[in-house]
Motif scaffolding. Sequence first.
Motif, PDB file in Angstrom:
ATOM      1  N   LYS A   9      24.064 -41.846 -34.549  1.00  0.00           N
ATOM      2  CA  LYS A   9      25.327 -41.718 -35.273  1.00  0.00           C
ATOM      3  C   LYS A   9      25.097 -40.963 -36.576  1.00  0.00           C
ATOM      4  CE  LYS A   9      27.076 -45.165 -37.623  1.00  0.00           C
ATOM      5  NZ  LYS A   9      27.460 -44.538 -38.917  1.00  0.00           N
ATOM      6  N   GLY A  10      26.123 -40.311 -37.097  1.00  0.00           N
ATOM      7  CA  GLY A  10      25.995 -39.576 -38.335  1.00  0.00           C
ATOM      8  C   GLY A  10      25.548 -40.444 -39.499  1.00  0.00           C
ATOM      9  N   GLY A  11      24.640 -39.926 -40.322  1.00  0.00           N
ATOM     10  CA  GLY A  11      24.212 -40.623 -41.527  1.00  0.00           C
ATOM     11  C   GLY A  11      23.141 -41.669 -41.350  1.00  0.00           C
ATOM     12  N   VAL A  12      22.545 -41.761 -40.155  1.00  0.00           N
ATOM     13  CA  VAL A  12      21.542 -42.814 -39.931  1.00  0.00           C
ATOM     14  C   VAL A  12      20.134 -42.399 -40.351  1.00  0.00           C
ATOM     15  CG1 VAL A  12      22.816 -43.944 -38.074  1.00  0.00           C
ATOM     16  CG2 VAL A  12      21.218 -42.082 -37.529  1.00  0.00           C
ATOM     17  N   GLY A  13      19.932 -41.120 -40.654  1.00  0.00           N
ATOM     18  CA  GLY A  13      18.611 -40.674 -41.093  1.00  0.00           C
ATOM     19  C   GLY A  13      17.815 -39.922 -40.053  1.00  0.00           C
ATOM     20  N   LYS A  14      18.477 -39.382 -39.043  1.00  0.00           N
ATOM     21  CA  LYS A  14      17.754 -38.692 -37.977  1.00  0.00           C
ATOM     22  C   LYS A  14      17.069 -37.421 -38.472  1.00  0.00           C
ATOM     23  CE  LYS A  14      21.843 -36.272 -36.299  1.00  0.00           C
ATOM     24  NZ  LYS A  14      21.324 -34.960 -36.744  1.00  0.00           N
ATOM     25  N   THR A  15      17.708 -36.693 -39.408  1.00  0.00           N
ATOM     26  CA  THR A  15      17.115 -35.453 -39.901  1.00  0.00           C
ATOM     27  C   THR A  15      15.841 -35.737 -40.697  1.00  0.00           C
ATOM     28  OG1 THR A  15      19.273 -34.363 -39.971  1.00  0.00           O
ATOM     29  CG2 THR A  15      17.537 -33.407 -41.320  1.00  0.00           C
ATOM     30  N   THR A  16      15.846 -36.787 -41.494  1.00  0.00           N
ATOM     31  CA  THR A  16      14.651 -37.184 -42.238  1.00  0.00           C
ATOM     32  C   THR A  16      13.507 -37.507 -41.284  1.00  0.00           C
ATOM     33  OG1 THR A  16      15.909 -38.029 -44.118  1.00  0.00           O
ATOM     34  CG2 THR A  16      13.683 -38.893 -43.817  1.00  0.00           C
ATOM     35  N   LEU A  17      13.813 -38.236 -40.222  1.00  0.00           N
ATOM     36  CA  LEU A  17      12.782 -38.586 -39.238  1.00  0.00           C
ATOM     37  C   LEU A  17      12.268 -37.339 -38.533  1.00  0.00           C
ATOM     38  CD1 LEU A  17      11.153 -40.700 -37.657  1.00  0.00           C
ATOM     39  CD2 LEU A  17      13.085 -40.863 -36.072  1.00  0.00           C
ATOM     40  N   ALA A  18      13.179 -36.470 -38.094  1.00  0.00           N
ATOM     41  CA  ALA A  18      12.771 -35.264 -37.358  1.00  0.00           C
ATOM     42  C   ALA A  18      11.893 -34.362 -38.221  1.00  0.00           C
ATOM     43  CB  ALA A  18      14.008 -34.511 -36.874  1.00  0.00           C
ATOM     44  N   GLY A  19      12.301 -34.139 -39.466  1.00  0.00           N
ATOM     45  CA  GLY A  19      11.530 -33.264 -40.332  1.00  0.00           C
ATOM     46  C   GLY A  19      10.166 -33.820 -40.668  1.00  0.00           C
ATOM     47  N   THR A  20      10.100 -35.120 -40.920  1.00  0.00           N
ATOM     48  CA  THR A  20       8.824 -35.744 -41.265  1.00  0.00           C
ATOM     49  C   THR A  20       7.887 -35.765 -40.066  1.00  0.00           C
ATOM     50  OG1 THR A  20       9.980 -37.103 -42.902  1.00  0.00           O
ATOM     51  CG2 THR A  20       7.753 -37.774 -42.288  1.00  0.00           C
ATOM     52  N   LEU A  21       8.414 -36.058 -38.883  1.00  0.00           N
ATOM     53  CA  LEU A  21       7.579 -36.023 -37.674  1.00  0.00           C
ATOM     54  C   LEU A  21       7.008 -34.626 -37.436  1.00  0.00           C
ATOM     55  CD1 LEU A  21       9.564 -38.207 -35.093  1.00  0.00           C
ATOM     56  CD2 LEU A  21       7.342 -38.743 -36.123  1.00  0.00           C
ATOM     57  N   SER A  22       7.813 -33.597 -37.660  1.00  0.00           N
ATOM     58  CA  SER A  22       7.329 -32.229 -37.420  1.00  0.00           C
ATOM     59  C   SER A  22       6.145 -31.905 -38.327  1.00  0.00           C
ATOM     60  CB  SER A  22       8.460 -31.218 -37.613  1.00  0.00           C
ATOM     61  OG  SER A  22       8.816 -31.085 -38.973  1.00  0.00           O
ATOM     62  N   ARG A  23       6.186 -32.368 -39.575  1.00  0.00           N
ATOM     63  CA  ARG A  23       5.061 -32.154 -40.484  1.00  0.00           C
ATOM     64  C   ARG A  23       3.838 -32.957 -40.052  1.00  0.00           C
ATOM     65  NH1 ARG A  23       6.395 -30.768 -45.890  1.00  0.00           N
ATOM     66  NH2 ARG A  23       4.164 -31.051 -46.307  1.00  0.00           N
ATOM     67  N   MET A  24       4.070 -34.189 -39.610  1.00  0.00           N
ATOM     68  CA  MET A  24       2.951 -35.041 -39.207  1.00  0.00           C
ATOM     69  C   MET A  24       2.257 -34.510 -37.956  1.00  0.00           C
ATOM     70  SD  MET A  24       4.464 -38.850 -39.954  1.00  0.00           S
ATOM     71  CE  MET A  24       4.604 -39.457 -41.650  1.00  0.00           C
ATOM     72  N   PHE A  25       3.039 -34.017 -36.999  1.00  0.00           N
ATOM     73  CA  PHE A  25       2.422 -33.437 -35.802  1.00  0.00           C
ATOM     74  C   PHE A  25       1.602 -32.200 -36.167  1.00  0.00           C
ATOM     75  CE2 PHE A  25       5.956 -35.540 -33.273  1.00  0.00           C
ATOM     76  CZ  PHE A  25       5.108 -36.460 -32.672  1.00  0.00           C
ATOM     77  N   ALA A  26       2.117 -31.390 -37.103  1.00  0.00           N
ATOM     78  CA  ALA A  26       1.366 -30.210 -37.536  1.00  0.00           C
ATOM     79  C   ALA A  26       0.043 -30.617 -38.180  1.00  0.00           C
ATOM     80  CB  ALA A  26       2.209 -29.397 -38.520  1.00  0.00           C
ATOM     81  N   ARG A  27       0.059 -31.680 -38.963  1.00  0.00           N
ATOM     82  CA  ARG A  27      -1.169 -32.163 -39.597  1.00  0.00           C
ATOM     83  C   ARG A  27      -2.142 -32.737 -38.579  1.00  0.00           C
ATOM     84  NH1 ARG A  27       0.830 -35.082 -45.284  1.00  0.00           N
ATOM     85  NH2 ARG A  27       1.679 -33.174 -46.219  1.00  0.00           N
ATOM     86  N   ASP A  28      -1.629 -33.107 -37.414  1.00  0.00           N
ATOM     87  CA  ASP A  28      -2.479 -33.599 -36.330  1.00  0.00           C
ATOM     88  C   ASP A  28      -2.932 -32.466 -35.406  1.00  0.00           C
ATOM     89  OD1 ASP A  28      -2.334 -36.158 -37.241  1.00  0.00           O
ATOM     90  OD2 ASP A  28      -0.990 -36.900 -35.681  1.00  0.00           O
ATOM     91  N   SER A  29      -2.797 -31.224 -35.877  1.00  0.00           N
ATOM     92  CA  SER A  29      -3.264 -30.016 -35.168  1.00  0.00           C
ATOM     93  C   SER A  29      -2.394 -29.614 -33.985  1.00  0.00           C
ATOM     94  CB  SER A  29      -4.729 -30.180 -34.706  1.00  0.00           C
ATOM     95  OG  SER A  29      -5.574 -30.384 -35.838  1.00  0.00           O
ATOM     96  N   TYR A  30      -1.174 -30.138 -33.907  1.00  0.00           N
ATOM     97  CA  TYR A  30      -0.233 -29.630 -32.918  1.00  0.00           C
ATOM     98  C   TYR A  30       0.412 -28.350 -33.447  1.00  0.00           C
ATOM     99  CZ  TYR A  30      -0.418 -33.955 -30.199  1.00  0.00           C
ATOM    100  OH  TYR A  30      -0.840 -35.003 -29.429  1.00  0.00           O
ATOM    101  N   ASP A  31       0.787 -27.455 -32.539  1.00  0.00           N
ATOM    102  CA  ASP A  31       1.592 -26.291 -32.888  1.00  0.00           C
ATOM    103  C   ASP A  31       3.032 -26.795 -32.972  1.00  0.00           C
ATOM    104  OD1 ASP A  31       2.048 -23.583 -33.418  1.00  0.00           O
ATOM    105  OD2 ASP A  31       2.564 -23.189 -31.340  1.00  0.00           O
ATOM    106  N   SER A  32       3.455 -27.174 -34.157  1.00  0.00           N
ATOM    107  CA  SER A  32       4.706 -27.901 -34.340  1.00  0.00           C
ATOM    108  C   SER A  32       5.888 -26.945 -34.506  1.00  0.00           C
ATOM    109  CB  SER A  32       4.590 -28.815 -35.566  1.00  0.00           C
ATOM    110  OG  SER A  32       5.762 -29.583 -35.737  1.00  0.00           O
ATOM    111  N   LEU A  33       6.887 -27.124 -33.658  1.00  0.00           N
ATOM    112  CA  LEU A  33       8.113 -26.321 -33.714  1.00  0.00           C
ATOM    113  C   LEU A  33       9.292 -27.255 -33.943  1.00  0.00           C
ATOM    114  CD1 LEU A  33       9.852 -23.781 -33.357  1.00  0.00           C
ATOM    115  CD2 LEU A  33       9.744 -24.157 -30.875  1.00  0.00           C
ATOM    116  N   ALA A  34       9.950 -27.105 -35.092  1.00  0.00           N
ATOM    117  CA  ALA A  34      11.120 -27.908 -35.429  1.00  0.00           C
ATOM    118  C   ALA A  34      12.374 -27.068 -35.200  1.00  0.00           C
ATOM    119  CB  ALA A  34      11.048 -28.360 -36.887  1.00  0.00           C
ATOM    120  N   ILE A  35      13.326 -27.639 -34.485  1.00  0.00           N
ATOM    121  CA  ILE A  35      14.560 -26.920 -34.161  1.00  0.00           C
ATOM    122  C   ILE A  35      15.749 -27.696 -34.698  1.00  0.00           C
ATOM    123  CG2 ILE A  35      16.010 -26.032 -32.316  1.00  0.00           C
ATOM    124  CD1 ILE A  35      13.522 -25.784 -30.586  1.00  0.00           C
ATOM    125  N   ASP A  36      16.506 -27.047 -35.564  1.00  0.00           N
ATOM    126  CA  ASP A  36      17.713 -27.655 -36.119  1.00  0.00           C
ATOM    127  C   ASP A  36      18.874 -27.326 -35.198  1.00  0.00           C
ATOM    128  OD1 ASP A  36      19.771 -28.683 -37.607  1.00  0.00           O
ATOM    129  OD2 ASP A  36      19.067 -27.870 -39.508  1.00  0.00           O
TER     130      ASP A  36
END
Length: 253
Positions: A9-36
């Motif tokens: 639902k709108g306003g629950v914090g999904k964008t914060t989770l998606a953006g933070t996960l994308s950075r964490m996967f990149a730090r774990d040596s994944y080729d991280s692709l974030a799509i808005d």
Amino acid sequence: MFKIAVTGKGGVGKTTLAGTLSRMFARDSYDSLAIDADSDMNLASSIGIKNPPKPLTEYKNLIEERTGEIGGVFKYNPKVDDVVERFGVIGPDGVKMLIMGTVERGGSGCMCPASSFLRAFLRHVILKENTAVILDMEAGIEHLGRGTTRGIDLMIIVVEPGMRSIETASRIKKLSQDIGIKNIAAVVNKGPSKSVKPYLDKFEIPLLGEIPYDPQMVNADLEGLAPIDYGGESVNAIENIKDQVLKMIKHSK
């Protein structure tokens, strides 16, 4: 390679989770692709990208070229393998980012060129074996009607304490199953999960973890910083959620 869609639902914090996960996967040596894929297009700030790319839907000539002329026959599988390199940007930790943009004609069954192009990209783009794709979907359930998330490996539903959020989660689960998504899980944000978990259990939605209310998240937003660069209890919680995500994906393969 795996693809994760983050919704709720709108306003629950999904964008914060998606953006933070994308950075964490990149730090774990994944080729991280974030799509808005959200019409609000706020994912760049949660990643820490100051100059986001132009939305793909603004490249009208490209879309018409790849999908067919307006009023003509649409190509169901337009060429998409050059999209990341041509139209994406690279952000902190090497995260690659694309913005889908808005689709003028929404709704189930829409066959306008932009919608056709977006669906084709999300389904058929060819990426490296170690790529992690994180999709920040629009709020609610419309994207499930268009089928843009068909074929993803995991649908994460962000839920906050409250019946409207829980009811949205139950609808998302049903519609996700209707388009063949097998792995569906929830993250509880902005509060303890104990009040929400009985409802998730009722709908048979497994819980990946909870993100506590964290004033530092508010401070990060006010200062224009990505949550992962600001730190705090919530970021630590998302790190644990990331580990659970990887376990669920690996177990399902």
